[in-house]
Design a protein around this motif. Structure first.
Motif, mmCIF file in Angstrom:
data_model
loop_
_atom_site.group_PDB
_atom_site.id
_atom_site.type_symbol
_atom_site.label_atom_id
_atom_site.label_comp_id
_atom_site.label_asym_id
_atom_site.label_seq_id
_atom_site.Cartn_x
_atom_site.Cartn_y
_atom_site.Cartn_z
ATOM 1 N N GLY A 1 0.808 -1.213 0.000
ATOM 2 C CA GLY A 1 0.000 0.000 0.000
ATOM 3 C C GLY A 1 0.837 1.257 0.000
ATOM 4 N N SER A 2 0.180 2.396 0.002
ATOM 5 C CA SER A 2 0.853 3.685 -0.096
ATOM 6 C C SER A 2 1.815 3.892 1.063
ATOM 7 N N GLY A 3 3.013 4.364 0.727
ATOM 8 C CA GLY A 3 4.007 4.673 1.739
ATOM 9 C C GLY A 3 4.698 3.468 2.335
ATOM 10 N N SER A 4 4.427 2.279 1.815
ATOM 11 C CA SER A 4 5.015 1.060 2.353
ATOM 12 C C SER A 4 5.981 0.480 1.319
ATOM 13 N N GLY A 5 6.502 -0.723 1.602
ATOM 14 C CA GLY A 5 7.447 -1.359 0.694
ATOM 15 C C GLY A 5 7.528 -2.843 0.976
ATOM 16 N N GLU B 1 11.510 6.599 -4.468
ATOM 17 C CA GLU B 1 11.191 6.555 -3.036
ATOM 18 C C GLU B 1 11.675 7.820 -2.345
ATOM 19 N N ARG B 2 12.871 8.277 -2.712
ATOM 20 C CA ARG B 2 13.396 9.498 -2.092
ATOM 21 C C ARG B 2 12.498 10.694 -2.408
ATOM 22 N N VAL B 3 12.027 10.771 -3.652
ATOM 23 C CA VAL B 3 11.128 11.858 -4.036
ATOM 24 C C VAL B 3 9.790 11.717 -3.311
ATOM 25 N N ASP B 4 9.281 10.493 -3.246
ATOM 26 C CA ASP B 4 7.960 10.259 -2.663
ATOM 27 C C ASP B 4 7.930 10.581 -1.177
ATOM 28 N N ILE B 5 9.040 10.368 -0.480
ATOM 29 C CA ILE B 5 9.098 10.705 0.942
ATOM 30 C C ILE B 5 8.835 12.187 1.148
ATOM 31 N N ARG B 6 9.326 13.004 0.200
ATOM 32 C CA ARG B 6 9.154 14.452 0.309
ATOM 33 C C ARG B 6 7.807 14.913 -0.229
ATOM 34 N N THR B 7 7.370 14.341 -1.355
ATOM 35 C CA THR B 7 6.226 14.897 -2.082
ATOM 36 C C THR B 7 4.979 14.018 -2.061
ATOM 37 N N ARG B 8 5.145 12.715 -1.750
ATOM 38 C CA ARG B 8 4.045 11.751 -1.768
ATOM 39 C C ARG B 8 3.401 11.642 -3.156
ATOM 40 N N GLU B 9 4.160 11.978 -4.209
ATOM 41 C CA GLU B 9 3.571 12.044 -5.548
ATOM 42 C C GLU B 9 3.464 10.698 -6.237
ATOM 43 N N HIS B 10 4.214 9.703 -5.793
ATOM 44 C CA HIS B 10 4.221 8.420 -6.489
ATOM 45 C C HIS B 10 3.313 7.368 -5.851
ATOM 46 N N ARG B 11 3.065 7.488 -4.564
ATOM 47 C CA ARG B 11 2.361 6.409 -3.861
ATOM 48 C C ARG B 11 0.911 6.243 -4.322
ATOM 49 N N PHE B 12 0.330 7.311 -4.895
ATOM 50 C CA PHE B 12 -1.031 7.207 -5.412
ATOM 51 C C PHE B 12 -1.069 7.223 -6.944
ATOM 52 N N ASP B 13 0.086 7.028 -7.562
ATOM 53 C CA ASP B 13 0.166 6.966 -9.028
ATOM 54 C C ASP B 13 -0.155 5.527 -9.433
ATOM 55 N N ILE B 14 -1.445 5.233 -9.540
ATOM 56 C CA ILE B 14 -1.880 3.852 -9.774
ATOM 57 C C ILE B 14 -1.373 3.333 -11.114
ATOM 58 N N ALA B 15 -1.305 4.198 -12.117
ATOM 59 C CA ALA B 15 -0.806 3.765 -13.422
ATOM 60 C C ALA B 15 0.645 3.314 -13.327
#
Length: 228
Positions: free
Chosen positions: A41-45, A76-90
């Motif tokens: 899920g979002s923010g996990s790995g 992951e480094r970008v997402d930690i700051r912006t959260r832009e990838h975790r909800f990018d379902i595509a």
């Protein structure tokens, strides 16, 4: 390579994703009956304690498992700051398909029937991947998932038998799963874990999730043939 307490061998793998790599952990019990890929899920790995617990339970009953990071290290480094990838379902769906394609090139897994296990937003990626891969996916399990993020069109295209597991106290997500159940046209079930909240932190709740998932994959992966 290490050996877990359930007798499965565990090895770290690298999956090519364009110019970068996705890192994963492949669990292989003796003579596996199928392979289950996990979408977190979002923010996990891949180190998600909940998914790892379910994976160890699946290995115990004879299924190989692949837990992998859906994002590259830079993403992951970008997402930690912006959260832009975790909800990018595509994007997450493409990574699921990349992992499936990789597994089909590996001698140890290429012949195994395939199941997908998605948690939270990862469930949407698993369902879309199942819709797009068609007969190459034999079963899907969603834990506390957001199938609504897959969209009505993708839900209608899923052909693999699909189990939606939701906590009874996770009322908002339960409503979303009840709606998704009506949109799915494949063999399907909704399993409610009484009293469980979204993260299944209550005593025995995650064990029940693992039991339900194992039963579903045993029904639909055992004896199944993966199409060439």
């Amino acid at each position: 390579m290490t050996t877990s307490s359930n007798g499965a061998t565990l090895q770290e793998v690298r999956i090519p994703a364009g110019p970068a790599w996705l890192y994963g952990d492949l669990g292989l019990p003796p003579d596996p009956a199928g392979l289950v890929l996990f979408a977190h899920g979002s923010g996990s790995g891949r180190h998600s304690a909940r998914n790892r617990q379910v994976a160890r339970s699946l290995e115990k009953v004879g299924f190989a498992t692949l837990l992998f990071d859906l994002l590259t290290l830079e993403e992951e480094r970008v997402d930690i700051r912006t959260r832009e990838h975790r909800f990018d379902i595509a994007l997450l769906t493409r990574r699921m398909e990349t992992a499936v394609a990789w597994a089909r090139t590996q001698d140890l897994t290429r012949h195994l029937p395939l199941g997908l296990f998605g948690a939270s937003t990862g469930s949407a990626a698993a369902l879309i991947a199942a819709a797009q891969l068609g007969r190459h996916v034999q079963a899907v399990v969603s834990r506390g998932g957001r199938p609504d993020l897959a969209g009505p069109a993708a839900l209608a295209e899923v052909s693999a038998p699909t189990l939606l597991i939701v906590g009874g106290a996770d009322t908002a997500v339960l409503a979303l799963n009840e709606d998704a159940l009506q949109r799915l046209r494949c063999p399907k079930e909704l399993a409610i874990v009484p009293g469980a909240t979204h993260l299944f932190e209550e005593p025995g709740a995650l064990e029940r999730v693992a039991e339900l998932a194992a039963g579903w994959f045993q029904r639909h992966l055992h004896g199944a043939k993966h199409p060439a």
